[in-house]
Design an enzyme around this catalytic site. Sequence first.
Site, mmCIF file in Angstrom:
data_model
loop_
_atom_site.group_PDB
_atom_site.id
_atom_site.type_symbol
_atom_site.label_atom_id
_atom_site.label_comp_id
_atom_site.label_asym_id
_atom_site.label_seq_id
_atom_site.Cartn_x
_atom_site.Cartn_y
_atom_site.Cartn_z
ATOM 1 N N LYS A 214 -1.614 6.357 18.340
ATOM 2 C CA LYS A 214 -0.391 5.703 17.869
ATOM 3 C C LYS A 214 -0.612 4.946 16.567
ATOM 4 O O LYS A 214 -1.736 4.613 16.198
ATOM 5 C CB LYS A 214 0.172 4.806 18.974
ATOM 6 C CG LYS A 214 0.805 5.670 20.070
ATOM 7 C CD LYS A 214 1.507 4.901 21.139
ATOM 8 C CE LYS A 214 2.157 5.903 22.102
ATOM 9 N NZ LYS A 214 2.650 5.270 23.310
ATOM 10 N N ARG A 250 -2.888 7.489 29.256
ATOM 11 C CA ARG A 250 -2.161 8.709 28.839
ATOM 12 C C ARG A 250 -2.695 9.098 27.465
ATOM 13 O O ARG A 250 -2.528 8.334 26.507
ATOM 14 C CB ARG A 250 -0.664 8.382 28.777
ATOM 15 C CG ARG A 250 0.226 9.520 28.343
ATOM 16 C CD ARG A 250 1.682 9.055 28.262
ATOM 17 N NE ARG A 250 2.561 10.135 27.876
ATOM 18 C CZ ARG A 250 2.766 10.520 26.618
ATOM 19 N NH1 ARG A 250 2.157 9.912 25.628
ATOM 20 N NH2 ARG A 250 3.587 11.519 26.371
#
Length: 271
Positions: A214, A250
């Site tokens: 991210k 995740r």
Amino acid sequence: MSANDRPLVMGIVNVTPDSFFDGGQHLDPEAALAHARRLIDEGADILDIGGESTRPGAEPVGEDEERARVVPVIAAIRAESAIPISVDTMKPAVARAAVAAGATMWNDVTALGGSPLSLALAAELGCEVVLMHMQGEPRTMQAAPRYDDVVAEVCGFLAARAEAAMAAGVARERIWLDPGLGFGKTAEHTLTLIRRLDRIVDLGFPVLVGASRKSAIPRIAGDRSSADQRLGGSLALALAAARAGVEAVRVHDVAETVQALAVAAAIGQAR
Ligand code: HH2
């Protein structure tokens, strides 16, 4: 935690043209199935199948299109593997079709708030549910996230959504919580949430954390890395989440994450 004392690893399969890291790589069902097989080989404990990108600025996808992307892939994985399969969707109709095709978990970035039908459907399906925190909506959420106390606000929201899910009939033991890194969070919010993940773990539900590749990573590290250059930061965040006692991470990079978590767990057990 799994038997080997590390968090479970949820491998990401995005059946989309536009996901921020793997967009366009697995839009074809055969390519998605091949990727899923690879993640299983690499040690994934759960697969998360998504048919709509939630990256900032992503175009919404229609229900029929999203269902057509994920259902064949879920059915094909289920035909050859017993691995737990999660469907990453905000839409009740997609979740219903995914569970019918073999998904065992509904991962909802709107914490079952995306539709008035979501809570009741989750109870009816009887699958596991991931309730994730998001400030705002995907199109604009990263524009100017603001909190007085990010940890308290995320914990308060997640606890309230868990209550709402239970009131609608979702069994307590099926509920997972996720702070939603990148969903209306600055780099500073991300650091604070990772540092105080114990507060979310203390709510008493299994916690899932998704930090993989991210955009907070280059902002934290002070570099200009693109999504394909963020493996190091992703592993650092997964290890920090593991230390806080999360149930699962995740990730896009299953082999590397499994290895990092296994080594960290072994260090923790060494005499
Ligand atoms: N992050 C993304 C998507 N779904 N679900 C949960 N529970 N937690 C997360 O942190 C999370 C999520 C974004 O990552 P990705 O799926 O790789 O990208 P995109 O939304 O562009 O498909």
